[in-house]
Design an enzyme around this catalytic site. Structure first.
Site, PDB file in Angstrom:
ATOM      1  N   GLY A   1     -32.252 -13.755 -63.231  1.00  0.00           N
ATOM      2  CA  GLY A   1     -32.539 -12.883 -62.101  1.00  0.00           C
ATOM      3  C   GLY A   1     -31.303 -12.299 -61.455  1.00  0.00           C
ATOM      4  O   GLY A   1     -30.219 -12.292 -62.033  1.00  0.00           O
TER       5      GLY A   1
ATOM      6  N   HIS B   1     -27.964  -6.387 -67.070  1.00  0.00           N
ATOM      7  CA  HIS B   1     -29.270  -6.898 -67.486  1.00  0.00           C
ATOM      8  C   HIS B   1     -30.179  -5.765 -67.956  1.00  0.00           C
ATOM      9  O   HIS B   1     -30.884  -5.894 -68.959  1.00  0.00           O
ATOM     10  CB  HIS B   1     -29.961  -7.620 -66.321  1.00  0.00           C
ATOM     11  CG  HIS B   1     -29.279  -8.861 -65.860  1.00  0.00           C
ATOM     12  ND1 HIS B   1     -28.671  -8.955 -64.630  1.00  0.00           N
ATOM     13  CD2 HIS B   1     -29.112 -10.072 -66.449  1.00  0.00           C
ATOM     14  CE1 HIS B   1     -28.171 -10.169 -64.474  1.00  0.00           C
ATOM     15  NE2 HIS B   1     -28.412 -10.860 -65.560  1.00  0.00           N
TER      16      HIS B   1
ATOM     17  N   GLN C   1     -28.761 -26.333 -66.419  1.00  0.00           N
ATOM     18  CA  GLN C   1     -27.453 -25.846 -66.862  1.00  0.00           C
ATOM     19  C   GLN C   1     -26.424 -25.783 -65.738  1.00  0.00           C
ATOM     20  O   GLN C   1     -25.321 -25.274 -65.938  1.00  0.00           O
ATOM     21  CB  GLN C   1     -27.603 -24.481 -67.538  1.00  0.00           C
ATOM     22  CG  GLN C   1     -27.999 -23.350 -66.620  1.00  0.00           C
ATOM     23  CD  GLN C   1     -28.436 -22.129 -67.406  1.00  0.00           C
ATOM     24  OE1 GLN C   1     -29.444 -22.162 -68.117  1.00  0.00           O
ATOM     25  NE2 GLN C   1     -27.680 -21.040 -67.296  1.00  0.00           N
TER      26      GLN C   1
ATOM     27  N   ASP D   1     -21.419 -13.356 -72.182  1.00  0.00           N
ATOM     28  CA  ASP D   1     -21.439 -14.810 -72.376  1.00  0.00           C
ATOM     29  C   ASP D   1     -21.299 -15.077 -73.876  1.00  0.00           C
ATOM     30  O   ASP D   1     -22.251 -15.459 -74.547  1.00  0.00           O
ATOM     31  CB  ASP D   1     -22.728 -15.407 -71.815  1.00  0.00           C
ATOM     32  CG  ASP D   1     -22.851 -15.185 -70.314  1.00  0.00           C
ATOM     33  OD1 ASP D   1     -22.137 -15.858 -69.560  1.00  0.00           O
ATOM     34  OD2 ASP D   1     -23.651 -14.324 -69.901  1.00  0.00           O
TER      35      ASP D   1
ATOM     36  N   VAL E   1     -21.320  -4.779 -70.135  1.00  0.00           N
ATOM     37  CA  VAL E   1     -21.304  -3.617 -69.242  1.00  0.00           C
ATOM     38  C   VAL E   1     -20.293  -3.889 -68.136  1.00  0.00           C
ATOM     39  O   VAL E   1     -20.279  -4.974 -67.543  1.00  0.00           O
ATOM     40  CB  VAL E   1     -22.703  -3.348 -68.652  1.00  0.00           C
ATOM     41  CG1 VAL E   1     -22.659  -2.181 -67.671  1.00  0.00           C
ATOM     42  CG2 VAL E   1     -23.696  -3.058 -69.775  1.00  0.00           C
TER      43      VAL E   1
END
Length: 279
Positions: free
Chosen positions: A27, A33, A57, A147, A173
């Protein structure tokens, strides 16, 4: 767009779909995203997104409680991207009982770099991704190169567990000043935000050094860490690795032109930023 929190309702909604493209997120969606949603649409239909801040995590001293949760804004953004279903489970939906079974990545990939500084992080990622894959049953899933280590671990996990999911890598990005987009960028103060692009610039200098013929990678890494430290950063690592497996390259591999990536993590104030550049 349907917003669904129940695993059973999600499975009912997606029954019969065999080209689903999936984008898992936590989110607080930004343009990075949304670019994943657009890439997903190129590889499958319908597009399913998930939003779930996964407790497994986060370490005990990390930012689980303050991680930004902006569900209504996220819903509006996903509707504009024509996402078919948003799976937004509660913690009770995902973990109705303690999650005693975990998916553990091998130490050679999960115990280095991020795994060294965030013990248990990748076990939490692999566990929730496996569970989400079980719920959505996609044909493809999109993960960002931002990531980089996570992308590699998830891809290897799907291969080794024979999960019928193709993992698509999306380019990072960046803001106009070069800072990689991240939900955690909002933690930065005004002055820190001005300084933050220096991480990407430092990686560019490392890349330029390698491409310029420097073969003492340790020297490049140490110089980069020292540069950031002088500017007030607290670097965890800056490391040049093989793209194929994140192992440090040998001299022979360097001479042969082995594809490389330089990865970094550093704290600026209270905010930990990560970034990488392929070489």
């Amino acid at each position: 767009m349907k917003v669904i929190s129940s695993i059973q309702e999600l499975r009912d909604q997606l029954r019969g779909q065999n080209r689903t493209a999936f984008v898992p997120t936590m989110g607080n969606l930004h343009e990075g995203h949304l670019s994943l949603m657009r890439l997903a649409r190129q590889h499958g239909d319908p597009v399913v997104a998930s939003i779930f801040v996964n407790r497994l995590q986060f370490g005990p001293n990390e930012d689980f409680d303050k991680y930004p949760r902006t569900l209504q804004d996220d819903i509006e953004k996903l509707q504009k991207e024509n996402v078919y279903v948003l799976f937004a489970p509660t913690e009770r939906d995902m973990y109705p009982e303690p999650q005693e079974y975990r998916v553990l990545p091998p130490d050679d990939l999960g115990g280095i770099l991020e795994g060294e500084f965030r013990p248990g992080f990748f076990a939490g990622v692999c566990t929730v991704v496996t569970k989400l894959m079980s719920c959505v049953q996609p044909r493809v899933a999109v993960f960002g190169k931002k990531d980089y280590q996570q992308l590699m671990i998830v891809r290897r996990m799907c291969q080794q567990l024979a999960l019928p999911v193709d993992i698509i890598a999306a380019e990072t990005v960046r803001d106009e000043d070069g800072l990689a987009l991240s939900s955690r960028n909002r933690y930065l103060t005004t002055d820190e935000r001005k300084e933050a692009p220096e991480l990407a610039k430092t990686l560019q200098r490392v890349r330029d050094g390698v491409l310029g013929g420097e073969r003492d990678l340790g020297k490049l890494e140490q110089t980069a860490r020292a540069h950031l430290a002088e500017r007030g950063w607290a670097p965890d690592y800056i490391s040049i690795r093989r793209r194929a497996n994140l192992i440090a390259p040998s001299a022979a591999e360097l001479e042969a032109g082995e594809p490389l990536v330089v990865l970094a993590a550093a704290k600026l104030g209270a905010t930990r930023l990560i970034d990488n550049l392929e070489i």
